[in-house]
Enzyme design. Sequence first.
Site, short mmCIF file in Angstrom:
data_model
loop_
_atom_site.label_atom_id
_atom_site.label_comp_id
_atom_site.label_asym_id
_atom_site.label_seq_id
_atom_site.Cartn_x
_atom_site.Cartn_y
_atom_site.Cartn_z
N ALA A 23 -11.11 6.77 -8.05
CA ALA A 23 -11.62 7.05 -9.39
C ALA A 23 -10.54 7.18 -10.44
CB ALA A 23 -12.46 8.33 -9.36
N GLU A 65 3.53 19.40 -5.64
CA GLU A 65 3.53 18.22 -6.50
C GLU A 65 4.80 18.20 -7.35
OE1 GLU A 65 1.34 15.57 -6.38
OE2 GLU A 65 0.97 16.72 -4.57
N GLY A 75 4.45 14.07 -3.90
CA GLY A 75 4.46 15.49 -3.54
C GLY A 75 5.47 15.71 -2.41
N ALA A 84 -3.61 -45.07 -5.47
CA ALA A 84 -2.92 -44.22 -6.45
C ALA A 84 -3.70 -44.18 -7.76
CB ALA A 84 -1.53 -44.78 -6.70
N ARG A 143 -0.90 4.46 -15.62
CA ARG A 143 0.47 3.94 -15.55
C ARG A 143 0.53 2.44 -15.31
NH1 ARG A 143 2.39 8.44 -11.32
NH2 ARG A 143 0.14 8.53 -11.02
N LYS A 185 -10.87 -30.85 -4.96
CA LYS A 185 -11.72 -29.67 -5.20
C LYS A 185 -13.10 -29.95 -4.66
CE LYS A 185 -14.63 -29.06 -8.13
NZ LYS A 185 -15.58 -28.96 -9.25
N TYR A 222 -7.38 -37.45 -8.51
CA TYR A 222 -8.24 -36.26 -8.58
C TYR A 222 -9.52 -36.56 -7.82
CZ TYR A 222 -11.54 -32.79 -10.11
OH TYR A 222 -12.50 -31.81 -10.10
N GLY A 282 -8.70 15.65 -10.60
CA GLY A 282 -7.74 15.81 -9.52
C GLY A 282 -8.28 15.32 -8.19
N THR A 283 -7.37 15.18 -7.22
CA THR A 283 -7.74 14.54 -5.95
C THR A 283 -8.71 15.39 -5.12
OG1 THR A 283 -5.55 15.28 -5.20
CG2 THR A 283 -5.79 12.95 -5.68
C1 UD1 Z 1 -0.81 11.76 -4.94
C2 UD1 Z 1 -0.53 13.11 -4.26
C3 UD1 Z 1 0.97 13.16 -3.94
C4 UD1 Z 1 1.34 11.99 -3.06
C5 UD1 Z 1 0.93 10.67 -3.70
C6 UD1 Z 1 1.10 9.54 -2.70
C7 UD1 Z 1 -2.11 14.76 -5.09
C8 UD1 Z 1 -2.31 15.92 -6.00
N1 UD1 Z 1 -0.91 14.21 -5.12
O1 UD1 Z 1 -0.12 11.73 -6.18
O2 UD1 Z 1 1.26 14.38 -3.25
O3 UD1 Z 1 2.73 12.02 -2.81
O4 UD1 Z 1 -0.46 10.68 -4.09
O5 UD1 Z 1 0.85 8.29 -3.28
O6 UD1 Z 1 -3.01 14.43 -4.35
N2 UD1 Z 1 -7.99 9.99 -7.89
C9 UD1 Z 1 -9.35 10.16 -8.10
N3 UD1 Z 1 -9.77 11.12 -8.95
C10 UD1 Z 1 -8.91 11.97 -9.59
C11 UD1 Z 1 -7.53 11.80 -9.37
C12 UD1 Z 1 -7.11 10.81 -8.51
O7 UD1 Z 1 -10.16 9.42 -7.54
O8 UD1 Z 1 -9.39 12.84 -10.33
C13 UD1 Z 1 -7.56 8.94 -6.95
C14 UD1 Z 1 -6.73 7.85 -7.62
O9 UD1 Z 1 -7.56 6.74 -7.97
C15 UD1 Z 1 -5.77 7.43 -6.52
C16 UD1 Z 1 -5.64 8.68 -5.67
O10 UD1 Z 1 -6.71 9.52 -6.00
O11 UD1 Z 1 -6.30 6.40 -5.70
C17 UD1 Z 1 -4.31 9.39 -5.93
O12 UD1 Z 1 -4.23 9.71 -7.30
P1 UD1 Z 1 -2.87 9.49 -8.10
O13 UD1 Z 1 -3.11 9.90 -9.51
O14 UD1 Z 1 -2.33 8.14 -7.84
O15 UD1 Z 1 -1.96 10.60 -7.41
P2 UD1 Z 1 -0.39 10.61 -7.32
O16 UD1 Z 1 0.16 11.17 -8.58
O17 UD1 Z 1 0.10 9.29 -6.88
MG MG Z 2 -0.80 7.41 -6.67
#
Ligand code: UD1
Ligand code: MG
Length: 454
Positions: free
Chosen positions: A13, A158, A144, A366, A18, A337, A352, A83-84
Amino acid sequence: MKARSCLAIVLAAGEGTRMRSNRAKVLHQVAGRSLLAHVLSAIADAGVKRVAVVIGPGQDAVAAEARRVMPAAETFVQRERRGTAHAVLAAKAAIAQGADDILVVYGDTPFVRAQTLQRLRAPLGSGAAVAVLAFRPSDPSGYGRLITQGDDLIAIREEADASAAERAIALCNGGIMALAGDSALAILGRIDNHNRKNEFYLTDAVAIARAMQRDSVAVEVEEDDVRGINTKAQLAEAEAVAQQRLRRLALDAGVTLIAPETVFLSADTEFGKDVVVEPYVVFGEKVKVEDGAVIRSFSHLVGARVGKGAIVGPFARLRPGTRLGQDVHIGNFVEVKEAVIEAGAKANHLSYIGDATVGAAANIGAGTITCNYDGKTKHRTEIGKAAFIGSNSSLVAPVAVGDGAYVGSGSVITADVPKDALALGRGRQVVKEGWASRLRALKSLGKKKAHARD
Ligand code: UD1
Ligand code: MG
């Protein structure tokens, strides 16, 4: 012992800010396949059948890609990206259904292998509450850090929240975690967002498990296994790693790559035995090359099957829907194709061939062009067995040239040519004897407007 059941949750999500792209991060491609598809296929290869994919609001394209790759996958929408850990809880309903192991895989770590996922689940079978995939990246920035005490993993910090001393730790979080199903919801429910980014960090699961007197374990793997992709530069590095792996697999399977570093493959490229690939060839997705075929330099293939012993290139372009039979020759500057070219047929130069069938042993001279498009629709050209198409002919589709028929060079063919006939569709040649010498003679007389009259 009964095999432990498993639910995999794929986090996809994130906005991928970046990447500076309008496309969702997990839809960017490595080796011709989306990051999400790489992750889902590793999960499937690890034998995990229940999969939940967490997507962001409005990310229909991500849901569609998940369904395309794994029709049984369920998708859950994380309404706000907080967040994750918050993302994992978007799939709470799936977790609540129960599973021995919960595998959380980030959608942006495409190189994870099935055996790595299996290794990560193993400590849960021995009582650990959390297992974290660890690695020592050449550049740890953004990852992290794993905080250990002896053999115990006690926390993950982190980067944004880490002290200078913690940042110096080389062991990092690979971003794949396994949680024991019996404690997963209890742990996830205790994660807060009291940190620099005000996010619910999944990585806090380690410290919380410890507070609950449960063990966490780090399972260390090679950097390439868990390489995370956050930027276009990392995407390019990942592509380089993927290409190296694929070239190695092709070499191990017996393909001769004369200059492996110049050949670009897709994750699904298939090769038979004794295939030779010359330098500078690109294989897009869905290409199969059968035994003994030779792909010469500077050829570009996508969605094509190359039959046994066929020779393609140099400088050939095979587009989707190309089916080359045994011993077919497709030479320089020939584009094919949506066409079936049967055994032994040859199109060696500058042609072609689109929306066509070419019978066995036919010879395409040719400069032959199938004129398949009338500005609105595509039409087919049928060329019979052992037919001979003279050079520089245009075959205006829909049109058929019968078995064994000849088309004279330079013809524009607009009507079907019966079997074994000769078709000529060009202006008749006119010869004017002595014309050139009369012109030269007039010129030497110094006439201003010299015309050698007929
Ligand atoms: C994360 C880890 C970090 C690890 C790194 C490895 C956390 C807090 N940090 O950081 O420790 O070293 O991955 O690659 O977990 N995502 C969601 N919803 C959210 C936030 C993120 O679905 O609200 C998904 C993103 O699409 C992605 C994944 O979770 O696929 C990781 O998120 P990302 O923002 O890339 O975390 P990192 O900063 O890379
Ligand atoms: Mg990541």
